[in-house]
Design a protein around this motif. Structure first.
Motif, PDB file in Angstrom:
ATOM      1  N   TRP A 149       0.874  -1.250   0.052  1.00 36.06           N
ATOM      2  CA  TRP A 149       0.082   0.060   0.024  1.00 36.06           C
ATOM      3  C   TRP A 149       0.663   1.295   0.065  1.00 36.06           C
ATOM      4  CZ3 TRP A 149      -4.850   0.045  -1.427  1.00 36.06           C
ATOM      5  CH2 TRP A 149      -5.732  -0.942  -1.338  1.00 36.06           C
ATOM      6  N   ILE A 150       1.943   1.069   0.514  1.00 36.21           N
ATOM      7  CA  ILE A 150       3.016   2.328   0.591  1.00 36.21           C
ATOM      8  C   ILE A 150       3.492   2.588  -0.710  1.00 36.21           C
ATOM      9  CG2 ILE A 150       5.292   3.273   1.389  1.00 36.21           C
ATOM     10  CD1 ILE A 150       4.603   1.607   4.022  1.00 36.21           C
ATOM     11  N   ILE A 151       3.788   1.807  -1.605  1.00 40.04           N
ATOM     12  CA  ILE A 151       4.402   1.853  -2.948  1.00 40.04           C
ATOM     13  C   ILE A 151       3.359   2.235  -3.660  1.00 40.04           C
ATOM     14  CG2 ILE A 151       5.238   0.438  -4.713  1.00 40.04           C
ATOM     15  CD1 ILE A 151       6.592  -1.555  -3.060  1.00 40.04           C
ATOM     16  N   ILE A 152       2.058   1.766  -3.812  1.00 41.29           N
ATOM     17  CA  ILE A 152       0.824   2.293  -4.565  1.00 41.29           C
ATOM     18  C   ILE A 152       0.553   3.721  -4.002  1.00 41.29           C
ATOM     19  CG2 ILE A 152      -1.701   1.995  -4.932  1.00 41.29           C
ATOM     20  CD1 ILE A 152      -1.054  -1.025  -4.196  1.00 41.29           C
ATOM     21  N   GLY A 153       0.555   4.156  -2.899  1.00 42.51           N
ATOM     22  CA  GLY A 153       0.400   5.402  -2.514  1.00 42.51           C
ATOM     23  C   GLY A 153       1.208   6.419  -2.952  1.00 42.51           C
ATOM     24  N   TYR A 154       2.582   6.016  -2.909  1.00 42.42           N
ATOM     25  CA  TYR A 154       3.756   6.889  -3.515  1.00 42.42           C
ATOM     26  C   TYR A 154       3.554   7.081  -5.083  1.00 42.42           C
ATOM     27  CZ  TYR A 154       6.592   7.499   0.636  1.00 42.42           C
ATOM     28  OH  TYR A 154       7.106   8.024   1.628  1.00 42.42           O
ATOM     29  N   VAL A 155       3.208   5.926  -5.858  1.00 43.52           N
ATOM     30  CA  VAL A 155       3.024   6.315  -7.184  1.00 43.52           C
ATOM     31  C   VAL A 155       1.915   7.177  -7.604  1.00 43.52           C
ATOM     32  CG1 VAL A 155       2.444   4.470  -9.190  1.00 43.52           C
ATOM     33  CG2 VAL A 155       3.929   3.749  -7.595  1.00 43.52           C
ATOM     34  N   PHE A 156       0.868   6.910  -6.733  1.00 42.80           N
ATOM     35  CA  PHE A 156      -0.444   7.441  -7.047  1.00 42.80           C
ATOM     36  C   PHE A 156      -0.126   8.988  -6.688  1.00 42.80           C
ATOM     37  CE2 PHE A 156      -2.372   3.514  -7.861  1.00 42.80           C
ATOM     38  CZ  PHE A 156      -3.418   3.777  -9.081  1.00 42.80           C
ATOM     39  N   ALA A 157       0.474   9.203  -5.574  1.00 42.55           N
ATOM     40  CA  ALA A 157       0.617  10.679  -5.230  1.00 42.55           C
ATOM     41  C   ALA A 157       1.478  11.514  -6.050  1.00 42.55           C
ATOM     42  CB  ALA A 157       1.243  10.534  -3.676  1.00 42.55           C
ATOM     43  N   PHE A 158       2.687  10.895  -6.707  1.00 43.87           N
ATOM     44  CA  PHE A 158       3.500  11.549  -7.564  1.00 43.87           C
ATOM     45  C   PHE A 158       2.926  11.676  -8.940  1.00 43.87           C
ATOM     46  CE2 PHE A 158       7.110  10.098  -4.910  1.00 43.87           C
ATOM     47  CZ  PHE A 158       7.643  11.365  -4.543  1.00 43.87           C
ATOM     48  N   ILE A 159       2.010  10.917  -9.269  1.00 42.91           N
ATOM     49  CA  ILE A 159       1.428  11.085 -10.689  1.00 42.91           C
ATOM     50  C   ILE A 159       0.082  11.986 -10.270  1.00 42.91           C
ATOM     51  CG2 ILE A 159       1.991   8.875 -11.648  1.00 42.91           C
ATOM     52  CD1 ILE A 159      -0.835   7.783 -11.296  1.00 42.91           C
ATOM     53  N   GLY A 168      -2.469   7.637   1.647  1.00 43.81           N
ATOM     54  CA  GLY A 168      -1.552   8.321   2.598  1.00 43.81           C
ATOM     55  C   GLY A 168      -2.423   8.939   3.792  1.00 43.81           C
ATOM     56  N   TYR A 169      -3.503   9.340   3.650  1.00 40.41           N
ATOM     57  CA  TYR A 169      -4.510   9.717   4.812  1.00 40.41           C
ATOM     58  C   TYR A 169      -4.598   8.566   5.671  1.00 40.41           C
ATOM     59  CZ  TYR A 169      -7.816  12.328   7.669  1.00 40.41           C
ATOM     60  OH  TYR A 169      -8.579  12.773   8.547  1.00 40.41           O
ATOM     61  N   PHE A 170      -5.218   7.513   5.080  1.00 37.74           N
ATOM     62  CA  PHE A 170      -5.489   6.263   5.909  1.00 37.74           C
ATOM     63  C   PHE A 170      -4.454   5.779   6.593  1.00 37.74           C
ATOM     64  CE2 PHE A 170      -9.482   5.982   3.367  1.00 37.74           C
ATOM     65  CZ  PHE A 170     -10.257   5.907   4.261  1.00 37.74           C
ATOM     66  N   LEU A 171      -3.282   5.536   6.014  1.00 40.18           N
ATOM     67  CA  LEU A 171      -2.124   5.125   6.505  1.00 40.18           C
ATOM     68  C   LEU A 171      -1.671   6.012   7.754  1.00 40.18           C
ATOM     69  CD1 LEU A 171       0.036   3.750   3.779  1.00 40.18           C
ATOM     70  CD2 LEU A 171      -1.143   2.301   5.381  1.00 40.18           C
ATOM     71  N   TRP A 172      -1.676   7.092   7.734  1.00 38.08           N
ATOM     72  CA  TRP A 172      -1.216   8.222   8.472  1.00 38.08           C
ATOM     73  C   TRP A 172      -2.264   8.260   9.700  1.00 38.08           C
ATOM     74  CZ3 TRP A 172      -1.519  14.201   7.698  1.00 38.08           C
ATOM     75  CH2 TRP A 172      -1.291  14.710   8.522  1.00 38.08           C
ATOM     76  N   THR A 173      -3.523   8.303   9.644  1.00 41.93           N
ATOM     77  CA  THR A 173      -4.378   8.627  10.591  1.00 41.93           C
ATOM     78  C   THR A 173      -5.561   7.338  11.132  1.00 41.93           C
ATOM     79  OG1 THR A 173      -6.143   9.426   9.028  1.00 41.93           O
ATOM     80  CG2 THR A 173      -4.729  10.744   9.771  1.00 41.93           C
ATOM     81  N   SER A 174      -5.387   6.195  10.485  1.00 39.48           N
ATOM     82  CA  SER A 174      -6.400   5.338  10.777  1.00 39.48           C
ATOM     83  C   SER A 174      -6.161   4.603  12.263  1.00 39.48           C
ATOM     84  CB  SER A 174      -6.424   4.290   9.701  1.00 39.48           C
ATOM     85  OG  SER A 174      -5.176   3.403   9.666  1.00 39.48           O
ATOM     86  N   LYS A 196       2.109   9.995   6.019  1.00 41.06           N
ATOM     87  CA  LYS A 196       2.085  11.334   6.123  1.00 41.06           C
ATOM     88  C   LYS A 196       2.765  12.001   4.911  1.00 41.06           C
ATOM     89  CE  LYS A 196       3.447  15.008   9.289  1.00 41.06           C
ATOM     90  NZ  LYS A 196       4.240  15.408  10.411  1.00 41.06           N
ATOM     91  N   TYR A 197       3.990  11.323   4.539  1.00 41.09           N
ATOM     92  CA  TYR A 197       4.669  11.729   3.331  1.00 41.09           C
ATOM     93  C   TYR A 197       3.833  11.715   2.013  1.00 41.09           C
ATOM     94  CZ  TYR A 197       8.857  11.725   6.403  1.00 41.09           C
ATOM     95  OH  TYR A 197       9.732  11.918   7.316  1.00 41.09           O
ATOM     96  N   ILE A 198       3.339  10.618   1.807  1.00 44.03           N
ATOM     97  CA  ILE A 198       2.368  10.372   1.049  1.00 44.03           C
ATOM     98  C   ILE A 198       1.371  11.197   0.741  1.00 44.03           C
ATOM     99  CG2 ILE A 198       0.715   8.480  -0.334  1.00 44.03           C
ATOM    100  CD1 ILE A 198       2.410   6.291   0.968  1.00 44.03           C
ATOM    101  N   PHE A 199       0.588  11.651   1.861  1.00 42.16           N
ATOM    102  CA  PHE A 199      -0.574  12.546   2.015  1.00 42.16           C
ATOM    103  C   PHE A 199      -0.274  13.876   1.457  1.00 42.16           C
ATOM    104  CE2 PHE A 199      -3.071  15.700   4.209  1.00 42.16           C
ATOM    105  CZ  PHE A 199      -4.203  15.701   3.788  1.00 42.16           C
ATOM    106  N   TYR A 200       1.172  14.417   1.897  1.00 43.32           N
ATOM    107  CA  TYR A 200       1.516  15.621   1.435  1.00 43.32           C
ATOM    108  C   TYR A 200       2.030  15.909   0.267  1.00 43.32           C
ATOM    109  CZ  TYR A 200       0.661  17.765   6.438  1.00 43.32           C
ATOM    110  OH  TYR A 200       0.096  18.290   7.717  1.00 43.32           O
ATOM    111  N   ILE A 201       2.586  14.689  -0.273  1.00 45.53           N
ATOM    112  CA  ILE A 201       2.995  14.872  -1.573  1.00 45.53           C
ATOM    113  C   ILE A 201       1.925  14.614  -2.602  1.00 45.53           C
ATOM    114  CG2 ILE A 201       4.162  13.419  -3.328  1.00 45.53           C
ATOM    115  CD1 ILE A 201       6.089  12.311  -1.333  1.00 45.53           C
TER     116      ILE A 201
END
Length: 218
Positions: A149-159, A168-174, A196-201
């Motif tokens: 999920w972290i990898i998928i999150g970064y991929v979609f965040a950067f695109i 990112g939000y769920f991983l950070w706050t759930s 958190k990083y994924i969310f802000y990116i």
């Protein structure tokens, strides 16, 4: 919904939930009913949410509410027939009920103790408190294996995809609620940091990507 309330029990029917609400009310404990439509209190570990009615109470009322249910169960045990399915359980299976008391109703939990005592097995308050403490520690452990999920999150965040923002939000706050009403984070501090990083990116890139797509139409 009152944020000071935590999930005490879940039921598949409104009737069952209402019965518990009335029982608690008669003993001076305030409660509220809610469905289990998630906000951030979920995991990515493959669990399937079922439509359930939650009975929520204040966290400082959990111990008293448990005592009320156990007392109510003790009164009902006197009326139980010997063909009840728990009487066919092995000792190990009955101890499993005591270990995972949060997965069983108060009646079965109390009856399991009674059957074990009748069989000459050791069951006392010290054992029960130890089992509950160990169970809470086990349930409080963060969910593992979030790498995918972290990898998928970064991929979609950067695109610039909104999915990255959401992951990112769920991983950070759930969070998840323990049987004693305590709320803990669902994921490890390391995974939450990635979230958190994924969310802000995603928060930075997603609006930019939307503006570029909008501008390209002209």
């Amino acid at each position: 919904m009152n944020e000071n309330y935590a999930i005490f029990r879940k039921f598949s029917t409104l009737e069952q939930a209402t019965e518990l609400k009335e029982l608690l009310s008669n003993e001076g404990i305030e409660s509220e009913l809610a469905d289990n439509v998630p906000s951030v209190d979920i995991t990515f570990s493959g669990n399937t949410l079922q439509n359930q009615i939650e009975v929520r109470i204040k966290q400082n009322d959990f111990k008293k509410a448990e005592q009320i249910l156990e007392k109510n169960a003790e009164n009902l045990i006197n009326e139980i027939h010997k063909d009840y399915y728990l009487f066919e359980f092995t000792d190990d299976e009955l101890y499993e009920i005591l270990i995972k008391s949060d997965e069983w109703n108060s009646f079965d939990y109390t009856l399991a103790q009674k059957i074990l005592k009748e069989r000459g097995k050791s069951v006392d308050d010290t054992l029960l408190n130890t089992l509950k403490k160990e169970r809470l520690e086990d349930l409080a452990r963060p969910e593992e294996n979030q790498e995918a999920w972290i990898i998928i999150g970064y991929v979609f965040a950067f695109i610039g995809g909104l999915l990255g923002l959401i992951i990112g939000y769920f991983l950070w706050t759930s969070t998840k609620t323990l049987p004693n009403g305590q709320k803990v984070y669902s994921y490890s501090s390391k995974d939450r940091k990635h979230g958190k990083y994924i969310f802000y990116i995603g928060l930075i890139i997603a609006p930019t990507a939307l503006l570029l797509r909008f501008a390209s139409q002209f």
